[in-house]
Design a protein around this motif. Structure first.
Motif, PDB file in Angstrom:
ATOM      1  N   UNK A   1      55.122  40.563  31.693  1.00 59.48           N
ATOM      2  CA  UNK A   1      54.912  39.782  32.912  1.00 59.48           C
ATOM      3  C   UNK A   1      53.812  40.408  33.769  1.00 59.48           C
ATOM      4  N   UNK A   2      53.871  41.726  33.951  1.00 62.31           N
ATOM      5  CA  UNK A   2      52.820  42.406  34.710  1.00 62.31           C
ATOM      6  C   UNK A   2      51.464  42.224  34.034  1.00 62.31           C
ATOM      7  N   UNK A   3      51.458  42.352  32.710  1.00 61.86           N
ATOM      8  CA  UNK A   3      50.202  42.280  31.964  1.00 61.86           C
ATOM      9  C   UNK A   3      49.585  40.886  32.021  1.00 61.86           C
ATOM     10  N   UNK A   4      50.411  39.883  32.281  1.00 61.26           N
ATOM     11  CA  UNK A   4      49.913  38.515  32.390  1.00 61.26           C
ATOM     12  C   UNK A   4      49.702  38.085  33.836  1.00 61.26           C
ATOM     13  N   UNK A   5      49.754  39.050  34.765  1.00 61.15           N
ATOM     14  CA  UNK A   5      49.391  38.759  36.143  1.00 61.15           C
ATOM     15  C   UNK A   5      50.502  38.250  37.031  1.00 61.15           C
ATOM     16  N   UNK A   6      51.757  38.352  36.592  1.00 58.10           N
ATOM     17  CA  UNK A   6      52.862  37.896  37.439  1.00 58.10           C
ATOM     18  C   UNK A   6      53.101  38.896  38.567  1.00 58.10           C
ATOM     19  N   UNK A   7      53.614  38.393  39.680  1.00 57.63           N
ATOM     20  CA  UNK A   7      53.789  39.259  40.843  1.00 57.63           C
ATOM     21  C   UNK A   7      55.025  40.143  40.698  1.00 57.63           C
ATOM     22  N   UNK A   8      55.104  41.138  41.588  1.00 60.43           N
ATOM     23  CA  UNK A   8      56.160  42.150  41.523  1.00 60.43           C
ATOM     24  C   UNK A   8      57.534  41.528  41.754  1.00 60.43           C
ATOM     25  N   UNK A   9      57.637  40.625  42.703  1.00 58.13           N
ATOM     26  CA  UNK A   9      58.927  40.015  43.056  1.00 58.13           C
ATOM     27  C   UNK A   9      59.507  39.225  41.893  1.00 58.13           C
ATOM     28  N   UNK A  10      58.665  38.468  41.216  1.00 56.11           N
ATOM     29  CA  UNK A  10      59.125  37.658  40.090  1.00 56.11           C
ATOM     30  C   UNK A  10      59.636  38.543  38.958  1.00 56.11           C
ATOM     31  N   UNK A  11      58.864  39.577  38.620  1.00 55.95           N
ATOM     32  CA  UNK A  11      59.282  40.481  37.545  1.00 55.95           C
ATOM     33  C   UNK A  11      60.564  41.222  37.909  1.00 55.95           C
ATOM     34  N   UNK A  12      60.699  41.603  39.174  1.00 57.92           N
ATOM     35  CA  UNK A  12      61.887  42.328  39.608  1.00 57.92           C
ATOM     36  C   UNK A  12      63.133  41.447  39.517  1.00 57.92           C
TER      37      UNK A  12
END
Length: 271
Positions: A84-95
């Motif tokens: 998710x991080x590698x594809x540009x998703x934000x911190x809140x979504x991944x958390x």
């Protein structure tokens, strides 16, 4: 957030899966596995955000928090989160997705490792040991190590594949996925609060029935008829408030809860 060109390779996800063996290395009663969780994913994070130190600090700080799940299942979480991080998703979504998977994967991992593989191999190799085969104890040890390694690597591969494919196909709906994950997480925590938080009122009073008999009525019985498990919920809300709003740590909460429990029990208020 729009997706970007991935930086991590399959080798990075494989290394992260192997680094999951470090998950228990910095266990503490404030963040549990939180410090080690960050240590597991940090090399991959540093590679993703090598040109943006401020973003690296933000993401690292966001992952330096309470976490507790089965160590053998954690590669599934780490690899999905890194995808998710590698594809540009934000911190809140991944958390949100990371925290939502914590409870369910803990139960699945414990069931597989402790109630599946361990009894299976112990039965097999105990029988071999009784037959006089000297390699049986070491055989059990190697069987557990290899099977749990396969489990970790399989979970890591599944997390990587699911993370990359899901993000590419659901990039426009990832916010809904995050919201659904948050709802699942809150539901699990709410259910655990009513099961594992113990708080009961010990106060009771005596009434005289028309027949002249005495009847003891417990306040807890009345409270359960009005709203079952109200006290555990109130305790959970208090702990959440102190954690989020007052920035209390685990040790402060433990001293407070121990103090309240001992004092209330001594006065006959709680049981």
């Amino acid at each position: 957030m729009e997706s970007k060109q991935p930086i991590l390779t399959k080798r990075d996800y494989f290394i992260t899966s192997i680094r999951s063996y470090l998950l228990q290395s910095a266990f503490n009663y404030t963040a549990y596995q939180g410090v080690s969780y960050l240590n597991v994913i940090f090399p991959a994070l540093r590679k993703i955000y090598h040109n943006d130190q401020a973003k690296l600090k933000e993401v690292a700080t966001a992952n330096l928090e309470f976490y507790n799940t089965n160590p053998h299942m954690v590669p599934f979480v780490t690899n999905m989160q890194l995808a998710m991080y590698d594809n540009g998703q934000d911190v809140t979504t991944a958390r949100s997705i990371k925290m939502a998977m914590m409870g369910p994967l803990a139960g699945v991992g414990d069931s597989i490792a402790q109630f599946g593989l361990a009894p299976l191999f112990s039965t097999i190799f105990a029988g071999l040991a009784l037959d006089g085969l000297g390699f049986a104890p070491m055989g059990y040890w190697f069987a557990m190590i290899l099977s749990l390694l396969v489990l970790r690597l399989s979970m890591g591969t599944l997390g990587y594949r699911l993370g990359t494919s899901a993000i590419q196909s659901l990039s426009d709906q990832i916010g809904r996925v995050s919201e659904a994950a948050s709802i699942v997480g809150v539901t699990v925590i709410a259910g655990l609060a009513t099961l594992f938080v113990k708080a009961k009122i010990a106060l009771e009073y005596t009434t005289i029935l028309d027949t002249g008999e005495k009847q003891v009525v417990a306040f807890q019985t009345i409270l359960d008829k009005i709203m079952p498990n109200l006290l555990p919920v109130l305790v959970t809300i208090l702990v959440y408030y102190l954690l989020k709003k007052r920035n209390w740590n685990t040790y402060q909460l433990l001293f407070l809860l121990f103090g309240i429990g001992i004092a209330a029990s001594s006065l006959g208020i709680l049981q």
